[in-house]
Each structure stands twice: as C-alpha cells, then as structure tokens.
Scaffold this motif. Structure first.
Motif, PDB file in Angstrom:
ATOM      1  N   HIS A   1       0.876  -0.894  -0.191  1.00 35.51           N
ATOM      2  CA  HIS A   1       0.133   0.018  -0.039  1.00 35.51           C
ATOM      3  C   HIS A   1       0.817   1.249  -0.063  1.00 35.51           C
ATOM      4  CE1 HIS A   1       0.466   1.095   4.378  1.00 35.51           C
ATOM      5  NE2 HIS A   1       0.668  -0.013   4.490  1.00 35.51           N
TER       6      HIS A   1
ATOM      7  N   ASP B   1       6.436   1.586   6.164  1.00 39.99           N
ATOM      8  CA  ASP B   1       5.159   1.018   5.982  1.00 39.99           C
ATOM      9  C   ASP B   1       4.622   2.110   5.094  1.00 39.99           C
ATOM     10  OD1 ASP B   1       2.532   0.123   6.622  1.00 39.99           O
ATOM     11  OD2 ASP B   1       2.560   1.178   8.483  1.00 39.99           O
ATOM     12  N   ALA B   2       4.309   1.824   3.850  1.00 39.46           N
ATOM     13  CA  ALA B   2       4.878   0.658   3.322  1.00 39.46           C
ATOM     14  C   ALA B   2       5.606   1.172   2.225  1.00 39.46           C
ATOM     15  CB  ALA B   2       3.749  -0.331   2.928  1.00 39.46           C
TER      16      ALA B   2
ATOM     17  N   GLU C   1      -4.866   1.638   3.272  1.00 38.30           N
ATOM     18  CA  GLU C   1      -4.856   0.417   4.103  1.00 38.30           C
ATOM     19  C   GLU C   1      -4.831   0.837   5.548  1.00 38.30           C
ATOM     20  OE1 GLU C   1      -2.664  -2.395   6.525  1.00 38.30           O
ATOM     21  OE2 GLU C   1      -2.104  -0.253   6.226  1.00 38.30           O
ATOM     22  N   GLU C   2      -4.167   2.179   5.980  1.00 43.71           N
ATOM     23  CA  GLU C   2      -3.991   2.323   7.438  1.00 43.71           C
ATOM     24  C   GLU C   2      -5.323   2.919   7.949  1.00 43.71           C
ATOM     25  OE1 GLU C   2      -1.445   2.036   8.622  1.00 43.71           O
ATOM     26  OE2 GLU C   2       0.191   2.095   7.368  1.00 43.71           O
TER      27      GLU C   2
ATOM     28  N   GLU D   1       4.439  -5.756   3.756  1.00 50.34           N
ATOM     29  CA  GLU D   1       4.188  -4.824   4.798  1.00 50.34           C
ATOM     30  C   GLU D   1       5.344  -4.638   5.755  1.00 50.34           C
ATOM     31  OE1 GLU D   1       2.377  -2.915   6.081  1.00 50.34           O
ATOM     32  OE2 GLU D   1       0.461  -3.103   5.314  1.00 50.34           O
ATOM     33  N   ALA D   2       4.974  -3.877   6.850  1.00 49.59           N
ATOM     34  CA  ALA D   2       6.123  -3.360   7.565  1.00 49.59           C
ATOM     35  C   ALA D   2       5.069  -2.988   8.995  1.00 49.59           C
ATOM     36  CB  ALA D   2       6.979  -2.314   7.147  1.00 49.59           C
TER      37      ALA D   2
HETATM   38 ZN   LIG Z   1       1.233  -1.055   6.573  1.00 47.38          ZN
END
Ligand SMILES: [Zn+2]
Length: 736
Positions: free
Chosen positions: A95, A108-109, A142-143, A169-170
């Motif tokens: 994302h 992220d990300a 996404e967040e 992802e992270a």
């Molecule tokens: Zn993320």
C-alpha cells in the motif's frame, strides 16, 4: 537474513537494494496519508514509475466503509503483465498511503512498494515471459480501514482471476521479514510451493501461523481471504517497533538488510509462482514448518504430530527403564532434579510477569510509548534473558553434585508434557519435539557411555539453540515488552535442553554471578538511555477542543509525563478529564486523554449541517443529513444516541448489518476526509425514535493554523502516533 552491500551497479536483471532505496527515498519525503497534499504526489510517482517499465497503468477510485465503520475514498493503482497461458493470476500487493498524521511511511509501506517496483523491473529485464498473468496492486487507505483492498476485492473485475497474493508490509523499521500465511483452510500446498520456490532466507514457522490464525488480524490480505477466499503470503518485518507510525519511519531508519530481505523473497517467488499452477493451492491439510540454518525451510505434515510424540514418549520410557536397570540412573537423584526445574520456572515466571509493570512504575515516561516497545527495549530483553540464565545456573548449583543423566529426566518429563499440550491445543508449535529427540539422544549417550564426548553433546544442543533463540527475541518484540514472560520462560525451557552441556560445569555459581553482573550491565545501560533525546524522541500530543454547543474550549493531551512543549498549554491548572466523552475517539489502543486544561475560545467554523429529508414511511423514520466542512478538515467522527439503526448509508455506501448490530461506543462512522468532501448520511430508524448525532470534526493543522501560535516541537519530541494529534477538534451535538 541477507546483509546489505551497496549494489547500485548490479546487472539490470537482478534486484538491487540500492535501486529500491531510491524509490523509498522519493516516496517518503512527506507524510502522505489519505487526504494529505503529498498523497497524490506519491501516487503520481508510482504511476510514472510503472509507466516507465512499459506497463499500462490504471487507477480505481471509490468510497468504502471497511469492516469497522472506517470510511474513506481510496484510489488504487493497478498494472498487469500478460501471461502466455490462461491460468490464475499472481497478485503483487503493497500500500502507498502512510499512517495519519506524522508518519513518513518509509518502511510502512514505501519499502513494500519499492520492493515491487524494483522486483518487477528486474523481472521484465530477464525477458522470460510468464505463464500466468501478474497483477500489480498498490493499494490505498490501508492505514484507515483497508479501504483500498476492500474496494478492489469487492468491486474490481480482475479479482476473480487471482490465485495467490504476495503482500509486502512493515510494522517497524528493521529486522528479518517474516513470512505469514493467510488461508481459510490448510497451508500444506502453499508451503510446498513456497519451499519449491526456494527463497534464500525464509523466516517462517507454523507456531506463528497457528497463533496468527487465533488472533483477529487486519492486513490487506485479510480482505482477500475473508471476502474472496484467496490465499496469500505476507512478508512483514516487526523489529524496531518504536518507529512504527511515527515521524521516525523515515528513509534513514529503514534497515537496508531488511529491504534486501524483502527483495530476496520477491525474486524467486515471482519466478516460481508466475510459472506454476495457481488454480489448485487450496488444501485441507496443514503442515508443520520452521526454518533452520543450512536446511532453509523444513516441513512435515500435521499427521506426523502424534506418531512423533508417541515415539518420543516410548523412547523416554525405554531409556528410563534401561537406565534404572543398569544403574546409570538413580531414583533419588532423578527426584532431586525436579527441584531446580520448579525453582527456575517459578522465579523466571514471576520476574517475567511483573518485571515490565515494575519498570513502568520506575520509568513512568515509558507509558507514552503507546507501542509498548521502548527505545531501550532490546537492552531489557537481554537483561531478562541473562537473569533467567543466571537463575538457571544458580538453581542447579544449589542442588549440589548430581549425575547429569539423572538431571535430564525432569526436563524431559516437562518437555514431553508440553509437547502433548501443544499437539492438542497449538498444533503449529509441534516442531518443539525436535530438540526433545536431541535431548533423548543425549540421555542415551550419557546412560551408556562412561566418558561421552562433550562435542557430540554440544552438537545435540544445536537444534534447541537454532529453534528457540530467535523465538526468545521475537515474542517480546512482536507482542510488546509486557509479554517479557515469554522471553524468561522460553529461556528457562531452552536452558533445560542445554543441560547435557551445562550439567557437568564445575563453576555454576560463579557463572550465575557473572550472568547477573551482565544483566545489571544491561539494566544500567537501559537506565542511561531511559530518557529522550533527538535520536530517541519523546512522543507528545496536543489537541485543541472547541465545544461548539457550549462555546467553551480546552487543551487536551494523551501524555502521561508532560514534556515542556506540552506543558506550555497543559499548565498548572490541568485536570484529569472526569467524563469519558472523548474516550471513544478513534485510537489504536483505545487511549483516552490524560489531562485537559482551559483554553481561549477561537472563532472556528463548525461544519454546516443540513437536513434534506425527515419522513416516516410505514414503521420507519428516514433521515437524510448532509454535513459539510467549513474549514480544512481531515476526519469526521459521528456517534449516535443509543438508537436501533435499521439501515445506514454514508455517501451512498451502505454500512453492513453486521457492523450496525455490533457498533462499539455507539460509533456510526469515522470519515477520513479528502478534499474537504461532505458527508451525506441516510439513516433509517424506528418511527418513534429520536436520533442524536455527536460530531467530532478534526483537522491536523494546529501547528500551522494562523489562529494559533503553537511553536514547533523541540528536536527531542515527535508527534505521538495512534491518537488524534496536533489537531483542532470541534464537537457538536444535534437532535433530530
Ligand atoms: Zn502498512
């Protein structure tokens, strides 16, 4: 994991970490959450990079409400590489939005997007056309509520063609990237294919898989699995968790080795899965899997769990019987072997359980790191591990002289009990039996040889060290320092497996003291880095709240220990909020304000509220309400009175029945606003009901709004993540 070396000049058919880093740098210059100015800049950058690769790129835009009433407009980026056959497609996913409001989103990300951009570039240069189509989805929002994934999975025509998703992802800024599998059924087929793809540095185990399956989780992959039953693999790193969602999630702090690790997964998996059959990855069966040096990823079917357990138990009983018969084992000493075992588990369990709470009392500032992983967290893990080992040596010193083989019986009994419980309740952890076999082999040697080779015994402890030492660190990193007990108990359990080597040591007491001194060394080092500085900055928060009904205003903060910056506003007259009216505001950990203070009333326009429909049809009352911001706005949260909502639409998007039935704190919706867009509600309630809406409209411009003179944070402060911050919040209630 791989170690990074500068590789900008690597041949163009290979993945270069340096080339990926250029993308990370370009995407992480400014916070780029949905609705932020840099959001569209990052989107344009990705589109132009995909276009440069010769790929036709499209976008998909639309509103979704996700599963939790988090509503936003997402704009996904899509590209597609045609395959030569008609099989299912492989989807590469990451994302591009960062977390509101201060995260730079380098790990992220942007790290995930960069991995895909560089990986696909290298793949295309290899000029070997894939059999399967490869779809690239760089998702949005996404967040906020996985809105981009939701939009794609439930609205895009390509979704039915997808056989497998690889998601990057992270949750921190470094450390190994773990492979986490998401499936509605068994993992056996996917694991087989993953092993065939043969990534060089697999970091994965079925214990994490089993734990993950039991937890409610939310990544973009969850949407693919739940809504469309598509299997997926997550590649996510979790070390340096304190950077997550903060202004320190920046280009400099992204661990280069970690980015190289992401690339080391993508390239072989891309090659393998674009040419293998993705129509048939579903499997009713599960596999145990774990990674160890030299063998990469080892796996075997769940069906083997009980036979292996039975074999171990039979082996144990046989060795016990033979040992007692030839007098190499002795009942009394075996009994004494249980004493240190219980002592160690009790002491290390208690210290691990209460340790973190005690430290939080000594250092109250740790409460302001909402992640639960402090900057000196690794020093604490080291200290607790050393302490647990010290207790181990001390306890075995205490019982005096005893033959090592007799001391092995108690740990074997404990481990076999543990393996039995695991075989029933947490099957994925059943590879715990492997080091037990090694311990049984040591027992065989010790009961049958007069002077066994210490090297053979040392060799037999390797499985325990290989399997458990990464887990000892991984659990408190993954679950937070409040779970330090996982590290102390796992250290104790590993210590028992090392007894064939440690048992004969003459200087156990001295070793215990040495380890204790080392433990204090780490505690001391943690103490000296318990404060905050420019490098390890203090998370601080400030919110201005205007009550538009009462025309009063307050300063509010989530800080437990005020910094001098926050204290300029939350002053001597501060109080702890006595009503919980703001506690329901969205925050990751359900955090409430810790202090409030009087503030001057400023002339800020509340949102315009228009009722365009209020009518009764049959037993229902239908309302249409439009809320339009009168200033720059980032977020609108809407709560209702305790009313039964039969149906609700936000900007024409329906909120699911499930959500409406399970609303928390009477929240109706959180709208993350782009372009000062309006919020149009269509709500149906029983005809005799009243509707009361509580609106909380927030903008993240407290620090640059001309009505205020809030100075910038000092260098040793950063905006606190996970909560509303640097915000001007207007609250307003209306009844219908
Ligand atoms: Zn993320």
């Amino acid at each position: 994991m791989p170690s990074y070396t500068p590789d900008a000049n690597l041949e163009n058919i290979s993945f270069s970490t340096d080339r990926a880093l250029v993308h990370v740098k370009n995407m992480s210059e400014k916070p780029h959450a949905v609705g932020f100015p840099a959001h569209s800049e990052v989107r344009d950058y990705i589109i132009s990079e995909l276009t440069k690769l010769g790929l036709e790129t499209t976008t998909q835009q639309g509103y979704t409400a996700g599963d939790w009433g988090n509503f936003s407009s997402a704009t996904n980026i899509l590209a597609r590489i045609k395959g030569s056959e008609k099989g299912k497609a492989l989807l590469l996913l990451s994302h591009y939005d960062s977390n509101p409001h201060s995260s730079l989103g380098a790990s992220d990300a942007a790290s995930g997007v960069a991995t895909i951009l560089e990986g696909v570039r290298a793949f295309l240069k290899q000029n070997s056309p894939p059999k399967n189509d490869i779809i690239i989805l760089i998702s949005d929002a996404e967040e906020l509520g996985l809105n981009g994934a939701d939009l794609f999975v439930n609205n895009h025509p390509w979704v039915g063609e997808i056989g497998l998703v690889l998601n990057f992802e992270a949750r921190g800024s470094g450390g190994p990237s773990y492979m986490l599998l998401e499936t509605n059924r068994g993992n056996a087929r996917v694991i087989d294919e993953f092993i065939k793809a043969n990534p060089k540095y697999p970091a994965a185990n079925s214990l994490v898989y089993s734990v993950y399956k039991m937890l409610p989780n939310d990544t973009d992959l969850t949407v693919f699995r739940e809504d469309m039953d598509i299997e997926g693999l997550n590649f996510a790193f979790i070390d340096d968790h304190y950077d997550y969602h903060t202004a320190r999630d920046n280009y400099e702090r992204l661990d280069r080795n970690t980015l190289a690790h992401q690339g080391s997964y993508l390239m072989p998996l891309l090659k393998h899965f674009c040419n293998s059959d993705l129509t048939d990855l579903k499997s009713p069966n599960d596999s145990i899997y774990f990674n160890i040096p030299f063998f990469r990823l080892v796996s075997y079917p769940f069906d083997w769990i009980f036979p292996m357990l039975a074999l171990a138990i039979v082996g144990f009983l046989t060795l016990l019987f033979l040992g007692l018969r030839n007098s190499s084992l002795e009942i009394k000493e075996i009994g004494r072997g249980f004493v240190p075992l219980f002592l160690i588990l009790a002491i290390n369990g208690i210290v691990g359980y209460f340790g973190w709470t005690a430290l939080k009392n000594i250092y109250p500032q740790y409460q302001d790191i909402l992640h639960g992983f402090t900057y000196n967290g690794y020093a604490y893990i080291a200290a607790f591990v050393l302490f647990s080992l010290a207790v181990g040596f001390w306890a075995y010193h205490k019982i005096g002289k005893a033959k090592t083989q007799n001391l092995l019986i108690a740990p074997l009994f404990l481990w076999l009990t543990l393996c039995t419980l695991v075989a029933i309740h947490l099957k994925g952890a059943s590879f715990f039996i492997i080091p037990v076999f090694a311990l049984l082999a040591s027992l065989l040697i010790l009961t049958h040889q007069k002077s066994p080779s210490p090297y053979v015994l040392l060799f037999l402890t390797l499985p325990a060290i290989w399997i458990y030492s990464p887990l000892i660190k991984m659990f408190p990193v993954g679950l937070g320092l409040k779970m330090m007990i996982t590290a102390t108990l796992l250290t104790s359990l590993t210590f028992f497996l090392l007894l064939p080597v440690f048992g004969p040591f003459k200087n156990k007491k001295r070793l215990a003291y040495l380890l204790l001194v080392l433990c204090f060394g780490f505690l001391l080092s943690a103490h000296f880095s318990s404060g905050f500085n420019k490098e390890n900055a203090k998370p601080t928060s400030l919110v201005y709240i205007l009550d538009a009904d009462k025309n009063t205003a307050q300063w509010a903060t989530y800080d437990h220990v005020l910094s001098s910056w926050t204290a300029q506003y939350i002053d001597v007259n501060k109080t702890q909020p006595n009503n919980a009216s703001y506690d329901a505001l969205s925050s990751k950990y359900g955090t409430g304000f810790s202090y409030i203070s009087e503030a001057p009333v400023k002339n800020i326009a509340p949102p315009k509220i228009e009722t365009t429909l209020d009518t009764i049809i049959g037993d229902h009352r239908k309302l249409e309400i439009c809320i339009t911001p009168q200033r720059n706005t980032n977020r609108l949260e809407i709560f209702t009175n305790d009313v039964d909502i039969i149906e609700a639409h936000i900007n024409k998007i329906e909120l699911s029945d499930y959500y409406l039935k399970n609303r928390k704190n009477n929240k109706l919706v959180t709208h993350y606003i782009s372009n000062n867009d309006y919020t149009e509600l269509q709500i149906t309630i029983p005809k005799e009901s009243d509707l009361e809406l509580s609106l909380y409209e927030a903008s993240n411009d407290l620090l640059n709004n001309p009505l205020f003179t809030v100075p910038p944070r000092p260098e040793d402060n950063i905006p606190m993540p996970f909560v509303l911050n640097d915000a001007i919040l207007i609250s307003k209630k209306i009844r219908f």
